[in-house]
Design an enzyme around this catalytic site. Structure first.
Site, PDB file in Angstrom:
ATOM      1  CG  ASN A   1      -6.750 -15.477 -13.886  1.00  0.00           C
ATOM      2  OD1 ASN A   1      -7.772 -15.423 -14.670  1.00  0.00           O
ATOM      3  ND2 ASN A   1      -6.323 -16.498 -13.206  1.00  0.00           N
ATOM      4  CB  CYS A   2      -6.897 -11.601 -17.690  1.00  0.00           C
ATOM      5  SG  CYS A   2      -5.897 -12.978 -18.387  1.00  0.00           S
ATOM      6  CD  GLU A   3      -9.790 -18.871 -18.122  1.00  0.00           C
ATOM      7  OE1 GLU A   3     -10.508 -19.742 -18.525  1.00  0.00           O
ATOM      8  OE2 GLU A   3      -8.630 -18.979 -17.638  1.00  0.00           O
TER       9      GLU A   3
ATOM     10  CG  PHE B   1      -7.968  -7.894 -14.374  1.00  0.00           C
ATOM     11  CD1 PHE B   1      -7.586  -6.644 -13.610  1.00  0.00           C
ATOM     12  CD2 PHE B   1      -7.797  -8.913 -13.653  1.00  0.00           C
ATOM     13  CE1 PHE B   1      -7.245  -6.461 -12.519  1.00  0.00           C
ATOM     14  CE2 PHE B   1      -7.430  -8.884 -12.352  1.00  0.00           C
ATOM     15  CZ  PHE B   1      -7.130  -7.703 -11.776  1.00  0.00           C
TER      16      PHE B   1
ATOM     17  CB  VAL C   1     -12.902 -12.267 -20.152  1.00  0.00           C
ATOM     18  CG1 VAL C   1     -11.958 -11.393 -20.271  1.00  0.00           C
ATOM     19  CG2 VAL C   1     -12.285 -13.577 -20.079  1.00  0.00           C
TER      20      VAL C   1
END
Length: 219
Positions: free
Chosen positions: A148-150, A61, A153
């Site tokens: 966010n990207c974290e 992302f 995942v």
């Protein structure tokens, strides 16, 4: 006549998109990664995360400003450079996309499943992790603090959308804002403002007392 937006889009399309793909890919040993692995790399001011899908494909992302200026799928599909990423964060424009391992890593070393040591929740089975990552493909609203990207995942691998980076950032901000020193400075500034105005009224006295008191109690 070429407009400013067209020039801007051409700049981002042209920046760093002609790097040698073979040289980039040769840096990474694909045998080290398996389907469902959580990958992380340092990128600009924060750590970037992705899910390995197998066959040199990583779902991640990532913010990207380019789709705001152009619908050129070939240009958008190229590696997201730091320029595109940073402006994408500001514009809150992002998507879950699939890139090669080299484009995802952007030249950095890759950590594999490092979050397994930090998260109390055991990871899901690899195929389920990858299935979740693929299911969320497409455009989504980006939030530096709230999604966010974290977050992406962590949801895919552990089933809960959390971000340790966000937590550490908020903790640091809280320590700065809710400190005794800040309470002293706020009280001093408020008192100075009242004295400068030369009058004591309910309108200026209440904030002068209440704001530093609130910060003091929260520290």
């Amino acid at each position: 006549m070429i407009t400013f937006l067209q020039l801007l889009s051409l700049f981002f399309i042209a920046s760093k998109v002609d790097e040698e793909d073979k040289d980039k890919d040769s840096k990474y040993d694909l045998s080290l990664y398996k389907r469902g692995d959580l990958l992380e790399v340092p990128r600009t001011l924060f750590t970037h995360f992705g899910i390995y899908l197998g066959n040199n494909r990583v779902a991640h992302f990532i913010p990207d400003i380019l789709p705001v200026f152009t619908k050129n799928k070939a240009a958008i599909g190229k590696m997201v450079t730091n320029n595109r990423l940073i402006l994408g964060v500001i514009a809150k424009s992002a998507s879950v996309r699939v890139d090669s391992l080299a484009d995802f890593a952007y030249g950095s070393e890759i950590l594999v499943n490092h979050m397994d040591k930090l998260c109390s929740q055991p990871p899901l089975e690899g195929d389920e992790v990858a299935r979740r990552a693929e299911k969320l493909m497409g455009s989504m609203t980006y939030s530096l603090l709230w999604y966010n990207c974290e977050h992406y995942v962590m949801y895919c691998r552990y089933g809960m959308a959390i971000s340790y980076q966000t937590y550490q950032f908020c903790l640091t901000v809280r320590k700065i804002i809710c400190s005794r020193m800040n309470a002293y400075l706020t009280a001093l500034c408020g008192t100075g403002t009242v004295l400068y105005l030369g009058s004591i009224t309910l309108l200026n006295t209440v904030p002068t007392l209440l704001v530093p008191f609130t910060i003091w109690m929260a520290s």
